[in-house]
Design an enzyme around this catalytic site. Structure first.
Site, PDB file in Angstrom:
ATOM      1  N   LYS A   1      12.085  -0.636  -0.985  1.00 37.45           N
ATOM      2  CA  LYS A   1      12.352   0.660  -0.543  1.00 37.45           C
ATOM      3  C   LYS A   1      13.666   0.705   0.032  1.00 37.45           C
ATOM      4  O   LYS A   1      14.160   1.891  -0.175  1.00 37.45           O
ATOM      5  CB  LYS A   1      11.198   0.941   0.563  1.00 37.45           C
ATOM      6  CG  LYS A   1       9.815   0.903   0.219  1.00 37.45           C
ATOM      7  CD  LYS A   1       9.018   1.846   1.014  1.00 37.45           C
ATOM      8  CE  LYS A   1       7.616   2.233   0.518  1.00 37.45           C
ATOM      9  NZ  LYS A   1       6.790   2.750   1.518  1.00 37.45           N
TER      10      LYS A   1
ATOM     11  N   LYS B   1       4.530  -1.337 -10.459  1.00 42.81           N
ATOM     12  CA  LYS B   1       3.212  -0.723  -9.827  1.00 42.81           C
ATOM     13  C   LYS B   1       3.103   0.710 -10.025  1.00 42.81           C
ATOM     14  O   LYS B   1       4.175   1.193  -9.766  1.00 42.81           O
ATOM     15  CB  LYS B   1       3.056  -1.334  -8.402  1.00 42.81           C
ATOM     16  CG  LYS B   1       2.253  -0.750  -7.475  1.00 42.81           C
ATOM     17  CD  LYS B   1       2.454  -1.139  -5.934  1.00 42.81           C
ATOM     18  CE  LYS B   1       3.162  -0.364  -5.262  1.00 42.81           C
ATOM     19  NZ  LYS B   1       3.328  -0.180  -4.046  1.00 42.81           N
TER      20      LYS B   1
ATOM     21  N   LYS C   1       2.467   6.270  -5.705  1.00 44.00           N
ATOM     22  CA  LYS C   1       2.541   7.598  -5.414  1.00 44.00           C
ATOM     23  C   LYS C   1       4.101   8.267  -4.934  1.00 44.00           C
ATOM     24  O   LYS C   1       4.157   9.609  -5.215  1.00 44.00           O
ATOM     25  CB  LYS C   1       1.578   7.914  -4.216  1.00 44.00           C
ATOM     26  CG  LYS C   1       1.796   7.350  -2.932  1.00 44.00           C
ATOM     27  CD  LYS C   1       0.762   7.866  -1.942  1.00 44.00           C
ATOM     28  CE  LYS C   1      -0.099   6.654  -1.162  1.00 44.00           C
ATOM     29  NZ  LYS C   1       0.679   6.003  -0.297  1.00 44.00           N
TER      30      LYS C   1
HETATM   31  P1  TYM Z   1      -0.172   2.777   0.525  1.00 43.76           P
HETATM   32  O1  TYM Z   1      -0.416   3.956   1.279  1.00 43.76           O
HETATM   33  O2  TYM Z   1       1.079   2.312  -0.149  1.00 43.76           O
HETATM   34  O3  TYM Z   1      -1.505   2.151  -0.475  1.00 43.76           O
HETATM   35  C1  TYM Z   1      -2.987   2.383   0.073  1.00 43.76           C
HETATM   36  C2  TYM Z   1      -3.628   1.239  -0.616  1.00 43.76           C
HETATM   37  O4  TYM Z   1      -3.690   1.351  -2.146  1.00 43.76           O
HETATM   38  C3  TYM Z   1      -3.311   0.065  -2.567  1.00 43.76           C
HETATM   39  N1  TYM Z   1      -2.389   0.301  -3.576  1.00 43.76           N
HETATM   40  C4  TYM Z   1      -2.862  -0.141  -4.721  1.00 43.76           C
HETATM   41  N2  TYM Z   1      -3.677  -0.806  -5.391  1.00 43.76           N
HETATM   42  C5  TYM Z   1      -3.649  -1.062  -6.747  1.00 43.76           C
HETATM   43  N3  TYM Z   1      -2.883  -0.607  -7.344  1.00 43.76           N
HETATM   44  C6  TYM Z   1      -1.717  -0.048  -7.221  1.00 43.76           C
HETATM   45  N4  TYM Z   1      -0.790   0.485  -7.921  1.00 43.76           N
HETATM   46  C7  TYM Z   1      -1.784   0.455  -5.732  1.00 43.76           C
HETATM   47  N5  TYM Z   1      -0.720   1.000  -5.144  1.00 43.76           N
HETATM   48  C8  TYM Z   1      -1.298   0.923  -3.771  1.00 43.76           C
HETATM   49  C9  TYM Z   1      -2.517  -0.698  -1.367  1.00 43.76           C
HETATM   50  O5  TYM Z   1      -2.622  -2.059  -1.449  1.00 43.76           O
HETATM   51  C10 TYM Z   1      -3.201   0.035  -0.205  1.00 43.76           C
HETATM   52  O6  TYM Z   1      -4.382  -0.949   0.013  1.00 43.76           O
HETATM   53  N6  TYM Z   1       0.890  -0.166   4.627  1.00 43.76           N
HETATM   54  C11 TYM Z   1      -0.330   0.580   3.749  1.00 43.76           C
HETATM   55  C12 TYM Z   1      -1.044   1.124   4.728  1.00 43.76           C
HETATM   56  C13 TYM Z   1      -1.293   0.490   5.867  1.00 43.76           C
HETATM   57  C14 TYM Z   1      -2.573  -0.337   6.357  1.00 43.76           C
HETATM   58  C15 TYM Z   1      -2.681  -0.529   7.478  1.00 43.76           C
HETATM   59  C16 TYM Z   1      -3.471  -0.796   5.162  1.00 43.76           C
HETATM   60  C17 TYM Z   1      -0.991   0.826   7.254  1.00 43.76           C
HETATM   61  N7  TYM Z   1      -1.626  -0.140   8.138  1.00 43.76           N
HETATM   62  C18 TYM Z   1      -3.723  -1.499   7.969  1.00 43.76           C
HETATM   63  C19 TYM Z   1      -4.213  -1.818   5.686  1.00 43.76           C
HETATM   64  C20 TYM Z   1      -4.571  -2.162   7.079  1.00 43.76           C
HETATM   65  C21 TYM Z   1       0.548   1.104   2.684  1.00 43.76           C
HETATM   66  O7  TYM Z   1       1.459   1.515   2.808  1.00 43.76           O
HETATM   67  O8  TYM Z   1      -0.488   1.546   1.879  1.00 43.76           O
END
Ligand code: TYM
Length: 331
Positions: free
Chosen positions: A113, A195, A198
């Protein structure tokens, strides 16, 4: 057993988020080992990069509606907004003071990032995993369902928990990640070595859960593949086809082996047509449900109940943590 997970409201929720995370939340909510399941909207995480105020509010609401539309049952899962539970930030600070800059600088997501962030890298982007650790440890969660890209943050969470427990005596449950076998890393449709994200500047790279169904189909049909002409799962040499096989496998609950067999004599056009239809079939009812609830009172009702419950658990825990450290006066 207590579960927790969250998603950032920082753009269009993608098929990657759905298959890597939300679809598993929906499965896990029916587990008989469950005592609590908390799913939140990680809005404090979203502001590690600049956000437009109106967009952010819209994305928060949209994510709640999507959680519900995808099948999360508010009777089984408490849904809340991270910023409405102040103890996340309180513990986030404590964990920042127990983490090391070096270990945060090693996080690959931070490094990626940071490269992409042209207009200045916020301190929050670096310290974000301490807040994520707080999100989890605050609730003594045992299991955290996430995609592969969050594995490193989970490892850091475990390290912080173990370090804190040895400094201040047992305080936190050391959590385990729960990463699905299939769908934990859905790839970009235009560069299948990256990957699906979004925040990708090119919308053709991802499928948003709210994309028009014809757009969804079009994106899949124009997904980058290879020139071999045969359908086979081989991530190294055929990343595009392998990604489509994974997507198809997840949405149809069919094994990759079975799909390889079914499509062994098919050309890519036929295969892609079937993948496009299968994804459309999965997303159509989600979109219908979304449109039904996005302007309903249900959203606020769910969020009020989730906020109250999360605050109840979190306030008890943060008081204990402050006592252990010696902050303020003994309560
Ligand atoms: P975030 O918002 O980037 O993504 C949310 C969830 O989606 C999964 N994910 C994917 N899985 C499969 N293929 C992909 N291309 C893909 N892109 C995203 C992520 O692994 C995630 O499970 N830091 C986290 C949010 C968060 C969180 C937490 C999660 C904040 N605090 C505590 C669990 C527990 C995040 O940015 O996810």
């Amino acid at each position: 057993m207590r579960l927790i997970s969250g998603i950032q409201p920082s753009g269009n929720i993608t098929l990657g988020n759905y298959l890597g995370a939300v679809k598993n939340f929906v499965k896990l909510q029916n587990s008989d080992k469950l005592t609590d399941f908390l799913v939140f909207i990680a809005d404090l995480h979203a502001i590690t990069v600049p956000q437009d105020k109106t967009e952010l509010r819209k994305n928060i609401k949209s994510l709640v509606a999507l959680y519900l539309a995808c099948g999360l049952d508010p009777e089984k899962v408490k849904i809340f907004i991270q910023s409405e539970v102040p103890a996340h930030t309180m513990l986030g600070w404590v964990l920042q003071c127990n983490g090391y800059i070096g270990e945060l600088e090693r996080m690959t997501q931070y490094k990626d990032k940071k490269e992409r962030q042209v207009a200045g890298v916020s301190v929050g982007l670096l310290t974000y995993p301490s807040l994520m650790a707080a999100d989890i440890l605050l609730y003594d969660a045992n299991l955290v369902p996430v995609g592969v890209d969050q594995k490193q943050h989970l490892e850091l969470t475990r390290d912080l928990a173990i370090r804190f427990n040895s400094r201040y005596q047992d305080t936190f449950v050391v959590p385990e990640p729960y990463i699905p076998e299939a769908g934990a890393k859905i790839m970009s449709l235009i560069d299948p070595t990256k990957k699906m994200s979004k925040s990708d500047p090119n919308p053709k790279a991802y499928i948003s859960l709210l994309d028009d169904i014809n757009v969804v189909k079009k994106k899949i049909k124009s997904a980058v593949t290879d020139s071999d002409g045969f359908v086979k799962y081989d991530v190294e040499n055929k990343p595009g086809i392998s990604n489509l096989l994974t997507i198809m496998s997840c949405v149809t609950n069919t094994s990759i082996k079975e799909l390889e067999e079914k499509y062994k004599d098919s050309n890519y056009a036929t295969f892609k047509e079937d993948v496009a239809n299968a994804v459309a079939l999965e997303l159509t009812p989600i979109q219908a449900k979304y449109n039904e609830i996005i302007n309903s009172k249900m959203i606020d009702e769910v969020l009020d109940a989730g906020r109250d419950y999360a605050n109840y658990l979190a306030n008890k825990k943060i008081a204990k943590i402050y006592n252990k450290i010696g902050l303020g006066r003994k309560r």
